[in-house]
Design a protein around this motif. Structure first.
Motif: not given
Lengths: 170, 354
Positions: A23-25, A79, A81, A116-117
């Protein structure tokens, strides 16, 4: 089953963690001319070219729902992800059964999500079939739902989301 | 006949003697009256002159105390207390009284000093205003620094968020390792919790900083009002006091002019009194004149006596005898006249007593 969770608008979604590569920005990506609107573009991560799916558009949400708050702030600045998925080949090395049943895609793909969780450990028996009246998401895209702390965690059927549901059935 | 004439002459002589005695007595009375009157007049004029001198000394001390310049009256003349008033007090010699009062200021000095004090006061207030403005600038700087803190907190949030993403990725990697990756997954979970609490922490800090910023803005507003208000009030007050000072100066100037005029009048009065006292010298002339009248009366008496000589002379010789007698008396009269004062007016002669 470990599930990586995230949010999409007010939806609480989850994906089997074994299918997630990283996972990334969210970052700038190259648009693909002539592609459907849910294809956000192509992204190069460490030499791998990844096709990014805009999950909201894939679920058929309107423009307002895709970009809440109107034109305020460009999409690039918002923002987000990227959830990068493993390829069938990669999943095969970990769990052959999973690769054969749930991971038909050969090319690297990614899904664009809002927030994100966490990582949730879900007991398989608690996974319920998708309710008929679930709004904002088609039942085709749902693997199952889990009632979780008064909210409903929707576990995605990624193959269907990516439009490969029929291919891997054979 | 001769006897009868003689007796009549004797009677006439006695009657004349009585009259001459009366005249003498009255002359004495005149002289006494004049002397008494002159004595009283002299005393009175002396008194007036003394009072004029006292007044002169007073006025002089007042004017000298009003003169701008020295902070302390060089003569130490007290403007308030009346001086002992000596007859020949020199205007600037003062009373010479030993009570030198140290520091005593006159109105002009008072005005100047008050002006100076006020100027200092206003300068101070302006300084305070300027410092207040400087404080406003400092507060601005402080506000800017707070903004920087907020920006830094954003960076902290970004780091926390990155840490969160990293932890999540770590758990994904751990999940691939299956059971072997479980401890690693726990570590990643802790790292994620850390990132979350760091996030909460920076949010709290941001709340405090935002509150501080609001307080600073409020303080800035108050200081700005203070700075501008103080300045205008001080300048206004200075203007009013300047006006008052100008009025006081004008009053002081008028008083000085009046005092000078009073001094001049006192001098004139002094001179007039001097002339009056000088004029009182007529007593001498009156005394001399009455003396002369007395002498002449004595001659008249002796003439009377000559006329009533006993009749030892022959009647034929009486006339030449009388003529001889008359000639002798004439010479005596002339003698008395020569010795008598020839002055007929006070303006003649040059008597200077003072």
């Amino acid at each position: 089953m470990l599930v990586s969770t995230f949010t999409l608008g007010d939806l609480y979604l989850g994906i089997n963690i074994l299918l997630v590569r990283e996972i990334n920005r969210s970052m700038e990506c190259t648009p693909v001319p002539g592609a459907p609107d849910y294809i956000r573009g192509m992204l190069n991560i460490r030499g791998r070219v990844i096709t990014l799916f805009d999950l909201k558009r894939r679920l058929g949400w309107s423009d307002d729902e895709v970009e809440p708050g109107g034109g305020e702030g460009s999409p690039a600045k918002r923002k987000r992800y990227n959830v990068i998925m493993k390829t069938r080949h990669e999943v095969m090395r970990i769990n052959q059964n999973l690769a054969e049943t749930k991971c038909p895609w050969e090319d690297p793909v990614g899904l664009v999500v809002d927030q994100l969780g966490d990582v949730r450990d879900i007991v398989d028996d608690n996974i319920l079939p998708p309710p008929a009246n679930l709004r904002r998401i088609s039942a085709d895209f749902i693997h199952g739902v889990v009632e979780f702390e008064r909210s409903l965690l929707v576990i995605l059927d990624v193959a269907n989301v990516l439009g490969l549901g029929h291919d891997y059935a054979e | 006949m001769n006897e009868e004439l003689h007796a009549l002459a004797g009677e006439i002589r006695a009657e004349l003697h009585r009259e001459v005695d009366n005249l003498r007595e009255e002359l004495l009375q005149v002289r006494k009256l004049v002397q008494d009157a002159i004595l009283k007049l002299t005393e009175s004029f002396s008194g007036i002159r003394d009072q004029a001198n006292s007044q002169h000394v007073l006025v002089t001390s007042l004017t000298s105390s009003m003169d701008a310049g020295d902070a302390v009256d060089p003569d130490g003349v007290d403007a308030e207390a009346p001086p002992p008033a000596p007859a020949e007090a020199h205007p600037h010699g003062g009373t010479g009284s030993g009570e030198s009062q140290g520091k005593r200021i006159n109105i002009r000095q008072f005005v100047a000093e008050t002006d100076g004090i006020l100027r200092t006061f206003v300068d101070h207030i302006i300084l305070v205003s300027r410092q207040s403005m400087e404080m406003v600038h400092r507060v601005d700087d402080l506000s800017a620094q707070m903004q920087e803190v907020v920006a830094l907190l954003k960076d902290v949030n970004a780091i926390a968020e990155q840490t969160n993403v990293l932890a999540l990725n770590a758990r994904i990697v751990a999940a691939r390792a299956g059971q072997a990756g479980a401890p690693f997954s726990v570590v990643a979970g802790e790292v994620r919790k850390l990132a979350k609490s760091s996030n909460q922490f920076s949010d709290k800090i941001r709340g405090v900083v935002t509150k501080s910023q609001q307080d600073i803005e409020a303080a800035k507003g108050i200081i700005e009002i203070m700075a501008s208000k103080d300045m205008s009030f001080a300048i206004e007050s200075k203007g009013r006091v300047d006006d008052m000072m100008a009025e006081v100066s004008e009053i002081d100037r008028f008083t000085a002019i009046t005092l000078t005029e009073v001094s001049r009048i006192t001098d004139a009065l002094n001179h007039s009194v001097g002339v009056a006292v000088m004029s009182l010298q007529f007593e001498d002339m009156v005394t001399q004149l009455t003396g002369s009248i007395e002498n002449k009366l004595a001659i008249v008496e002796s003439v009377m006596d000559g006329l009533s000589e006993p009749p030892s002379i022959e009647p034929t010789e009486i006339i030449p005898h009388l003529r001889l007698h008359l000639e002798a008396q004439k010479e005596r009269f002339d003698e008395v006249d020569r010795r008598a004062v020839r002055q007929t007016s006070m303006d003649e002669g040059d008597i200077e007593l003072f």
